[in-house]
Design an enzyme around this catalytic site. Structure first.
Site, PDB file in Angstrom:
ATOM      1  N   GLU A 192      46.485  32.179  38.639  1.00 23.58           N
ATOM      2  CA  GLU A 192      46.948  31.029  39.399  1.00 23.58           C
ATOM      3  C   GLU A 192      47.678  30.109  38.432  1.00 23.58           C
ATOM      4  O   GLU A 192      47.436  30.150  37.212  1.00 23.58           O
ATOM      5  CB  GLU A 192      45.787  30.278  40.061  1.00 23.58           C
ATOM      6  CG  GLU A 192      45.086  31.030  41.184  1.00 23.58           C
ATOM      7  CD  GLU A 192      45.953  31.260  42.421  1.00 23.58           C
ATOM      8  OE1 GLU A 192      47.135  30.838  42.417  1.00 23.58           O
ATOM      9  OE2 GLU A 192      45.472  31.873  43.377  1.00 23.58           O
TER      10      GLU A 192
ATOM     11  N   CYS B 289      46.633  34.036  46.496  1.00 23.35           N
ATOM     12  CA  CYS B 289      46.507  35.013  45.416  1.00 23.35           C
ATOM     13  C   CYS B 289      47.829  35.762  45.359  1.00 23.35           C
ATOM     14  O   CYS B 289      48.175  36.498  46.284  1.00 23.35           O
ATOM     15  CB  CYS B 289      45.348  35.973  45.671  1.00 23.35           C
ATOM     16  SG  CYS B 289      45.174  37.244  44.401  1.00 23.35           S
TER      17      CYS B 289
END
Length: 231
Positions: free
Chosen positions: A105, A2
């Protein structure tokens, strides 16, 4: 992993969601591109109530010689955190929540890397599982920092990335913050992939790739070249 996320709600909404009665955070504006090394909002529990404050994203262990080590500790793998020197003590005693309403992402496509934003289908706030530490320099200055735990991806995230952040279910948040709970066996069940059918993923502008960009246009749905070809 992340590496970027969003937190677009007001300070008042955060305080209501996490039952914060008062905070020393002076000001919060919507953030559309939260990035490593920035000061991020986090929730801990002091044994009596939840507290909202700021931590630097990138955990610096107390034994570190150089605070730059934090750039290598933006994320912690949940499967191995209990055995890593930097994370084993925080996992038992210094757990926090990083509030977010989306994370980014980058998906590999035929046309290159395409940023994707992952959100709850309800578009509600959610809680990323974090760990925090305090580091004191030889001169006496103090840095409070954090890392975000990751886990294996669910069916939605797997085609995008091989890791995803640990998202706590609301009913597990107080257990995660409870400092009296130090047994890894009690915490491990919380560190599982979030249900794919409760999440949504959509393409966003490549502009999110630059930390200098931080405005509401970053979370707008973006038509990719692949989608244009299908038309």
């Amino acid at each position: 992993m992340c590496g970027r996320y969003t937190l677009t709600v007001t300070l008042e909404e955060l305080m209501v969601r996490y039952m914060i009665e008062e905070t020393t955070v002076p000001f919060h504006r919507p953030k559309y591109n939260v990035a490593p090394s920035q000061q991020v909002l986090a929730i801990i529990n002091d044994g009596q109530s939840n507290r909202l404050g700021e931590l630097k994203w990138g955990l610096i262990p107390p034994w570190a010689d150089d605070p730059k080590i934090g750039f290598q500790m933006l994320n912690a793998r949940s499967e191995t955190a209990a055995s890593k020197p930097a994370f084993q003590n925080p996992l038992r005693r210094k757990r926090c929540i990083i509030p977010a309403d989306g994370f980014y992402e980058w998906k590999t496509t035929a046309n290159g890397k395409q940023p994707m934003r992952i959100v709850l289908k309800s578009r509600a706030l959610f809680s990323l599982a974090g760990l925090y530490e305090s580091w004191i320099s030889p001169e006496g200055s103090k840095i409070n920092s954090c890392t975000i735990l990751t886990t294996t991806p669910n069916e939605l995230i797997a085609p995008i990335h091989d890791r995803m952040p640990v998202i706590l279910r609301p009913e597990d948040e107080q257990l995660w913050l409870n400092r009296s709970v130090t047994e890894i066996d009690a915490l491990s069940p919380l560190l599982r992939p979030y249900h794919a059918d409760e999440l949504d993923a959509y393409a966003v502008s490549p502009a999110v790739g630059s930390v200098r960009n931080d405005d509401c246009s970053l979370i707008d749905s973006y038509t990719t070249d692949e989608q244009l070809e299908l038309w």
